[in-house]
Design a protein around this motif. Structure first.
Motif, PDB file in Angstrom:
ATOM      1  N   ALA A  32       0.830  -1.204   0.000  1.00  0.00           N
ATOM      2  CA  ALA A  32       0.000   0.000   0.000  1.00  0.00           C
ATOM      3  C   ALA A  32       0.868   1.258   0.000  1.00  0.00           C
ATOM      4  CB  ALA A  32      -0.932  -0.008   1.214  1.00  0.00           C
ATOM      5  N   MET A  33       1.944   1.240   0.778  1.00  0.00           N
ATOM      6  CA  MET A  33       2.866   2.385   0.807  1.00  0.00           C
ATOM      7  C   MET A  33       3.550   2.573  -0.539  1.00  0.00           C
ATOM      8  SD  MET A  33       4.622   1.887   4.538  1.00  0.00           S
ATOM      9  CE  MET A  33       3.719   2.298   6.055  1.00  0.00           C
ATOM     10  N   LEU A  34       3.913   1.466  -1.187  1.00  0.00           N
ATOM     11  CA  LEU A  34       4.507   1.564  -2.519  1.00  0.00           C
ATOM     12  C   LEU A  34       3.516   2.158  -3.515  1.00  0.00           C
ATOM     13  CD1 LEU A  34       6.374  -1.869  -2.643  1.00  0.00           C
ATOM     14  CD2 LEU A  34       7.446   0.378  -2.671  1.00  0.00           C
ATOM     15  N   TRP A  35       2.269   1.733  -3.431  1.00  0.00           N
ATOM     16  CA  TRP A  35       1.236   2.241  -4.347  1.00  0.00           C
ATOM     17  C   TRP A  35       1.095   3.758  -4.195  1.00  0.00           C
ATOM     18  CZ3 TRP A  35      -3.851  -0.978  -5.236  1.00  0.00           C
ATOM     19  CH2 TRP A  35      -4.579  -0.419  -6.298  1.00  0.00           C
ATOM     20  N   VAL A  36       0.988   4.222  -2.973  1.00  0.00           N
ATOM     21  CA  VAL A  36       0.853   5.668  -2.741  1.00  0.00           C
ATOM     22  C   VAL A  36       2.132   6.405  -3.145  1.00  0.00           C
ATOM     23  CG1 VAL A  36       0.546   7.442  -0.970  1.00  0.00           C
ATOM     24  CG2 VAL A  36      -0.857   5.362  -0.907  1.00  0.00           C
TER      25      VAL A  36
ATOM     26  N   GLY B  97      -0.619 -12.627  -3.561  1.00  0.00           N
ATOM     27  CA  GLY B  97      -0.776 -12.475  -4.996  1.00  0.00           C
ATOM     28  C   GLY B  97      -1.242 -11.090  -5.396  1.00  0.00           C
ATOM     29  N   ILE B  98      -2.250 -10.576  -4.719  1.00  0.00           N
ATOM     30  CA  ILE B  98      -2.751  -9.259  -5.119  1.00  0.00           C
ATOM     31  C   ILE B  98      -1.729  -8.170  -4.801  1.00  0.00           C
ATOM     32  CG2 ILE B  98      -3.990  -8.611  -2.991  1.00  0.00           C
ATOM     33  CD1 ILE B  98      -6.282  -7.661  -4.900  1.00  0.00           C
ATOM     34  N   ALA B  99      -0.966  -8.344  -3.707  1.00  0.00           N
ATOM     35  CA  ALA B  99       0.094  -7.380  -3.391  1.00  0.00           C
ATOM     36  C   ALA B  99       1.176  -7.403  -4.467  1.00  0.00           C
ATOM     37  CB  ALA B  99       0.699  -7.695  -2.021  1.00  0.00           C
ATOM     38  N   SER B 100       1.521  -8.603  -4.931  1.00  0.00           N
ATOM     39  CA  SER B 100       2.520  -8.730  -5.996  1.00  0.00           C
ATOM     40  C   SER B 100       2.000  -8.148  -7.300  1.00  0.00           C
ATOM     41  CB  SER B 100       2.898 -10.197  -6.183  1.00  0.00           C
ATOM     42  OG  SER B 100       3.439 -10.739  -4.994  1.00  0.00           O
ATOM     43  N   GLY B 101       0.697  -8.355  -7.577  1.00  0.00           N
ATOM     44  CA  GLY B 101       0.095  -7.782  -8.772  1.00  0.00           C
ATOM     45  C   GLY B 101       0.115  -6.263  -8.764  1.00  0.00           C
ATOM     46  N   VAL B 102      -0.110  -5.686  -7.586  1.00  0.00           N
ATOM     47  CA  VAL B 102      -0.023  -4.230  -7.447  1.00  0.00           C
ATOM     48  C   VAL B 102       1.351  -3.737  -7.877  1.00  0.00           C
ATOM     49  CG1 VAL B 102       0.187  -2.406  -5.700  1.00  0.00           C
ATOM     50  CG2 VAL B 102      -1.801  -3.925  -5.687  1.00  0.00           C
ATOM     51  N   VAL B 103       2.391  -4.370  -7.358  1.00  0.00           N
ATOM     52  CA  VAL B 103       3.754  -3.933  -7.678  1.00  0.00           C
ATOM     53  C   VAL B 103       4.056  -4.161  -9.156  1.00  0.00           C
ATOM     54  CG1 VAL B 103       6.202  -4.239  -7.161  1.00  0.00           C
ATOM     55  CG2 VAL B 103       4.521  -4.312  -5.315  1.00  0.00           C
ATOM     56  N   ALA B 104       3.575  -5.272  -9.722  1.00  0.00           N
ATOM     57  CA  ALA B 104       3.794  -5.534 -11.143  1.00  0.00           C
ATOM     58  C   ALA B 104       3.193  -4.422 -12.012  1.00  0.00           C
ATOM     59  CB  ALA B 104       3.197  -6.892 -11.520  1.00  0.00           C
ATOM     60  N   GLY B 105       2.007  -3.972 -11.649  1.00  0.00           N
ATOM     61  CA  GLY B 105       1.381  -2.891 -12.404  1.00  0.00           C
ATOM     62  C   GLY B 105       2.122  -1.577 -12.266  1.00  0.00           C
ATOM     63  N   LEU B 106       2.562  -1.288 -11.061  1.00  0.00           N
ATOM     64  CA  LEU B 106       3.332  -0.068 -10.832  1.00  0.00           C
ATOM     65  C   LEU B 106       4.621  -0.078 -11.648  1.00  0.00           C
ATOM     66  CD1 LEU B 106       2.859   0.094  -6.950  1.00  0.00           C
ATOM     67  CD2 LEU B 106       1.950   1.753  -8.594  1.00  0.00           C
TER      68      LEU B 106
END
Length: 445
Positions: free
Chosen positions: A247-251, A301-310
């Motif tokens: 979440a911190m990476l996303w923001v 998985g969803i956390a890894s997917g977030v980073v992949a998209g970023l």
């Protein structure tokens, strides 16, 4: 009377002309823009936030409990080490343009000069930016945060088995010989090798993610597998930390991508929008791919997917439109899922926290698809008119970065292994690096 009139006119001109000249100088002189400055200050803080605490928590939650402090310690130590090296010579290697000339390949096409070593000539009055609109000190710090997170990403590939002392020396040399030169080739402007090729990398798909991902793959292969891998269970000890870190990476990534516009303008706004779209799409892409393949979706998985998209949208953020971002995110989420699971198992390398599977592969996917969706005909905002030609340019940039990074990283690691050894002993690995390397127990926290 006529002579008196001319004398009076001469006196008037002697007063007015210097004032007009001063006014012209003031118009020509660069003027600091407080809005752009405020945005770049904010972006810089957001990108630093990505490493500490974002990446530290993201990685820390994925390792076993006996190694959480070692991973967090590595992130903090890298932050300190690279900050110091950046101001001594890193900024100069990356952004000093001495000796560079567009279309001419020479030493300075690969490696910046030393004119900015120790930040020579940088004062509170130094102004930089696309139109010289914010302090150079802010630009230096902003780019420093990119230089910090790139080697920190590599930690995920060799987590739980590298000596802390070897890690520090490796990161210092790798930063000097790999990160700073690649940043120079891509971002320094006319005369930089990949810049002159026309490679599009808005915020670091090549410089940061492919660079770190490939280095991580080489590192995990050279060090070898963790003891017991893959038969011994090595499940993450605290996925709550990992989700908080993601979440911190996303923001923080809004500073990473939107901040790379180097101004508070429409490009920054669109970069923010496409970053959100691609990240959301990749999170769903990974989640559904895992759900279909394994029967259940997972938090990891969803956390890894977030980073992949970023990661995937990073090179494209300044040139693609919303629909292009949607496609890039979906494709990256699905491809990174299979590379971090099926491909890793098939090839048998021990990339502990999927640094290559997410950052290396995601960076490659994003870099190639930038060549497609930057075209205005496909909703982009770049200057691409020949998609096939731009995709070829992007592929050349990817290929050069992969080969250069792999070779230099391999040489650095093999020399260090011969000189001081890279890996902890089997006993230290069994006890855990928290206690063996730092004499602390992270799981008592």
């Amino acid at each position: 009377m006529t002579l008196r009139k001319f004398a009076g006119l001469g006196a008037l001109l002697s007063i007015v002309m210097p004032s007009l000249a001063m006014a012209a100088d003031e118009v020509a002189a660069p003027v600091l823009n407080s809005g752009d400055t405020a945005w770049m200050l904010t972006s810089t803080a957001l990108v630093l936030f990505m490493t500490i605490p974002g990446l530290a928590l993201f990685y820390g939650g994925m390792v076993r409990s006996k190694n959480i402090l070692s991973v967090m310690m590595q992130c903090f130590a890298i932050t300190g080490l690279i900050s110091v090296l950046w101001v001594i010579y890193g900024y100069s290697i990356a952004f000093d343009t001495t000796g560079m000339e567009q279309g001419v390949v020479n030493f300075n096409s690969f490696f910046g000069g030393m004119g900015k070593a120790f930040l020579a000539g940088v004062t509170p009055a130094s102004i930089t930016g696309p139109a010289a609109l914010f302090p150079e000190a802010v630009f230096i710090t902003f780019q420093m945060t990119f230089a910090i997170i790139t080697p920190a990403l590599i930690v995920g590939a060799f987590a739980e088995r590298m000596k802390f002392s070897a890690m520090l020396i490796f990161m210092a040399i790798w930063f000097t010989l790999v990160y700073a030169p690649i940043a120079h080739m891509v971002w320094s402007g006319n005369g930089g090798l990949l810049w002159d090729w026309g490679v599009l990398d808005f915020a670091g798909g090549t410089v940061v993610h492919i660079n770190a991902g490939v280095a991580g793959l080489v590192a995990c292969i050279v060090l070898g597998k963790r003891k017991g891998f893959p038969t011994t269970p090595m499940a993450p000890h605290n996925l709550g930390y990992t989700l908080i870190g993601a979440a911190m990476l996303w923001v923080g990534w809004f500073g990473f991508n939107a901040g790379s516009a180097a101004a508070a303008n429409g490009t920054a706004g669109m970069a923010m929008l496409v970053t959100q779209i691609a990240t959301a799409a990749a999170a769903l892409g990974w989640m559904f791919a895992e759900w279909i393949t394994h029967g259940k979706p997972s938090a990891l998985g969803i956390a890894s997917g977030v980073v992949a998209g970023l990661v995937a949208i990073t090179p494209a953020a300044g040139t693609v439109g919303p629909m292009g971002a949607l496609v890039i995110g979906l494709v990256a989420g699905v491809i990174c899922f299979f590379c971090a699971t099926s491909l890793k198992r098939k090839l048998g390398y021990d990339d502990s926290l999927d640094a290559f599977g997410v950052h290396g592969i995601g960076g490659i996917v994003g870099a190639i698809l930038t060549g497609v969706f930057a075209a205005p005909a496909l909703g982009g905002f770049g200057t691409v008119t020949d998609v096939a030609a731009q995709v070829w340019i992007q592929a050349k940039g990817v290929g050069f970065t992969v080969i250069y990074t792999a070779i230099v990283t391999f040489i650095i690691l093999k020399v260090l292994d011969a000189v001081m050894g890279l890996r902890v002993t089997e006993e230290e690995e069994a006890v855990g690096l928290d206690l063996a390397q730092h004499n602390e127990r992270g799981y008592n926290l």
